[in-house]
Design a protein around this motif. Structure first.
Motif, PDB file in Angstrom:
ATOM      1  N   LEU A  21       0.832  -1.203   0.000  1.00  0.00           N
ATOM      2  CA  LEU A  21       0.000   0.000   0.000  1.00  0.00           C
ATOM      3  C   LEU A  21       0.868   1.255   0.000  1.00  0.00           C
ATOM      4  O   LEU A  21       0.562   2.227  -0.696  1.00  0.00           O
ATOM      5  CB  LEU A  21      -0.937  -0.002   1.211  1.00  0.00           C
ATOM      6  N   ALA A  22       1.950   1.255   0.778  1.00  0.00           N
ATOM      7  CA  ALA A  22       2.844   2.413   0.814  1.00  0.00           C
ATOM      8  C   ALA A  22       3.495   2.631  -0.545  1.00  0.00           C
ATOM      9  O   ALA A  22       3.662   3.767  -0.991  1.00  0.00           O
ATOM     10  CB  ALA A  22       3.906   2.235   1.892  1.00  0.00           C
ATOM     11  N   ALA A  23       3.856   1.544  -1.231  1.00  0.00           N
ATOM     12  CA  ALA A  23       4.463   1.667  -2.554  1.00  0.00           C
ATOM     13  C   ALA A  23       3.481   2.240  -3.567  1.00  0.00           C
ATOM     14  O   ALA A  23       3.880   2.913  -4.511  1.00  0.00           O
ATOM     15  CB  ALA A  23       4.968   0.304  -3.024  1.00  0.00           C
ATOM     16  N   LEU A  24       2.178   1.997  -3.362  1.00  0.00           N
ATOM     17  CA  LEU A  24       1.158   2.545  -4.251  1.00  0.00           C
ATOM     18  C   LEU A  24       0.748   3.962  -3.863  1.00  0.00           C
ATOM     19  O   LEU A  24      -0.063   4.576  -4.551  1.00  0.00           O
ATOM     20  CB  LEU A  24      -0.079   1.636  -4.243  1.00  0.00           C
ATOM     21  N   GLY A  25       1.283   4.476  -2.752  1.00  0.00           N
ATOM     22  CA  GLY A  25       0.948   5.833  -2.305  1.00  0.00           C
ATOM     23  C   GLY A  25      -0.291   5.907  -1.442  1.00  0.00           C
ATOM     24  O   GLY A  25      -0.785   6.993  -1.156  1.00  0.00           O
ATOM     25  N   ASP A  26      -0.805   4.783  -1.011  1.00  0.00           N
ATOM     26  CA  ASP A  26      -1.988   4.746  -0.152  1.00  0.00           C
ATOM     27  C   ASP A  26      -1.566   5.043   1.289  1.00  0.00           C
ATOM     28  O   ASP A  26      -0.599   4.478   1.792  1.00  0.00           O
ATOM     29  CB  ASP A  26      -2.632   3.364  -0.237  1.00  0.00           C
ATOM     30  N   LYS A  27      -2.281   5.959   1.956  1.00  0.00           N
ATOM     31  CA  LYS A  27      -1.922   6.343   3.325  1.00  0.00           C
ATOM     32  C   LYS A  27      -2.059   5.182   4.312  1.00  0.00           C
ATOM     33  O   LYS A  27      -1.445   5.195   5.367  1.00  0.00           O
ATOM     34  CB  LYS A  27      -2.765   7.527   3.780  1.00  0.00           C
ATOM     35  N   ARG A  28      -2.857   4.166   3.978  1.00  0.00           N
ATOM     36  CA  ARG A  28      -2.963   3.017   4.867  1.00  0.00           C
ATOM     37  C   ARG A  28      -1.640   2.264   4.966  1.00  0.00           C
ATOM     38  O   ARG A  28      -1.406   1.547   5.916  1.00  0.00           O
ATOM     39  CB  ARG A  28      -4.055   2.063   4.376  1.00  0.00           C
ATOM     40  N   GLY A  29      -0.761   2.462   3.984  1.00  0.00           N
ATOM     41  CA  GLY A  29       0.547   1.838   4.035  1.00  0.00           C
ATOM     42  C   GLY A  29       1.431   2.447   5.100  1.00  0.00           C
ATOM     43  O   GLY A  29       2.355   1.807   5.597  1.00  0.00           O
ATOM     44  N   ILE A  30       1.168   3.681   5.474  1.00  0.00           N
ATOM     45  CA  ILE A  30       1.963   4.358   6.511  1.00  0.00           C
ATOM     46  C   ILE A  30       1.296   4.245   7.869  1.00  0.00           C
ATOM     47  O   ILE A  30       1.926   3.912   8.871  1.00  0.00           O
ATOM     48  CB  ILE A  30       2.164   5.847   6.141  1.00  0.00           C
ATOM     49  N   PHE A  31      -0.010   4.502   7.903  1.00  0.00           N
ATOM     50  CA  PHE A  31      -0.718   4.556   9.178  1.00  0.00           C
ATOM     51  C   PHE A  31      -1.468   3.278   9.523  1.00  0.00           C
ATOM     52  O   PHE A  31      -2.024   3.159  10.597  1.00  0.00           O
ATOM     53  CB  PHE A  31      -1.726   5.713   9.168  1.00  0.00           C
ATOM     54  N   GLY A  32      -1.557   2.316   8.617  1.00  0.00           N
ATOM     55  CA  GLY A  32      -2.337   1.116   8.864  1.00  0.00           C
ATOM     56  C   GLY A  32      -3.806   1.376   8.542  1.00  0.00           C
ATOM     57  O   GLY A  32      -4.142   2.338   7.855  1.00  0.00           O
TER      58      GLY A  32
END
Length: 128
Positions: A109-120
């Motif tokens: 998710l972080a690689a796709l730029g989705d904030k859930r990849g950083i914050f869960g």
């Protein structure tokens, strides 16, 4: 008089055979095609563990353990400690696998730029 013939193309064979025949717009040709076969995946039966595949040996082992417990009282706490250790090791492995899967998912998710990849799955209010 209107022409009600269907357009040229592949149609079910008028003879009733399980195939398709080409209609050239005026007549049936000799060109045949096999019908489209739909493959439906069949679920594999669940794998049986060793105890389900060897009921005779399982019965013998359980009987032997019961005899040992009856004969040697000290075996009960030893078996309890071994069982607790095995359960704990399996629990830790399952937890680590679950954490690794969550980390992989968040990394994607972080690689796709989705904030859930950083914050869960529970981002802070100001991050939304």
């Amino acid at each position: 008089m209107t022409n009600n013939t269907p357009p040229a193309g592949w149609y079910p064979d008028p003879t009733g055979a399980a195939q398709q025949r080409y209609w050239d717009g005026q007549q049936w040709t000799e060109a045949l095609a096999a019908p489209t076969v739909v493959h439906v995946p069949v679920a594999a039966p669940p794998a049986k563990d060793w105890f389900q595949r060897h009921p005779g040996w399982t019965t013998l082992i359980v009987f032997w353990i019961a005899c040992m417990i009856w004969q040697w009282e000290w075996l009960v706490p030893v078996i309890a400690i071994v069982a607790a250790t095995v359960w704990t090791i399996r629990w830790i492995e399952r937890r680590n696998n679950r954490l690794a899967a969550d980390a992989d998912r968040q990394n994607k998710l972080a690689a796709l730029g989705d904030k859930r990849g950083i914050f869960g799955d529970y981002p802070p209010a100001d991050a939304a």
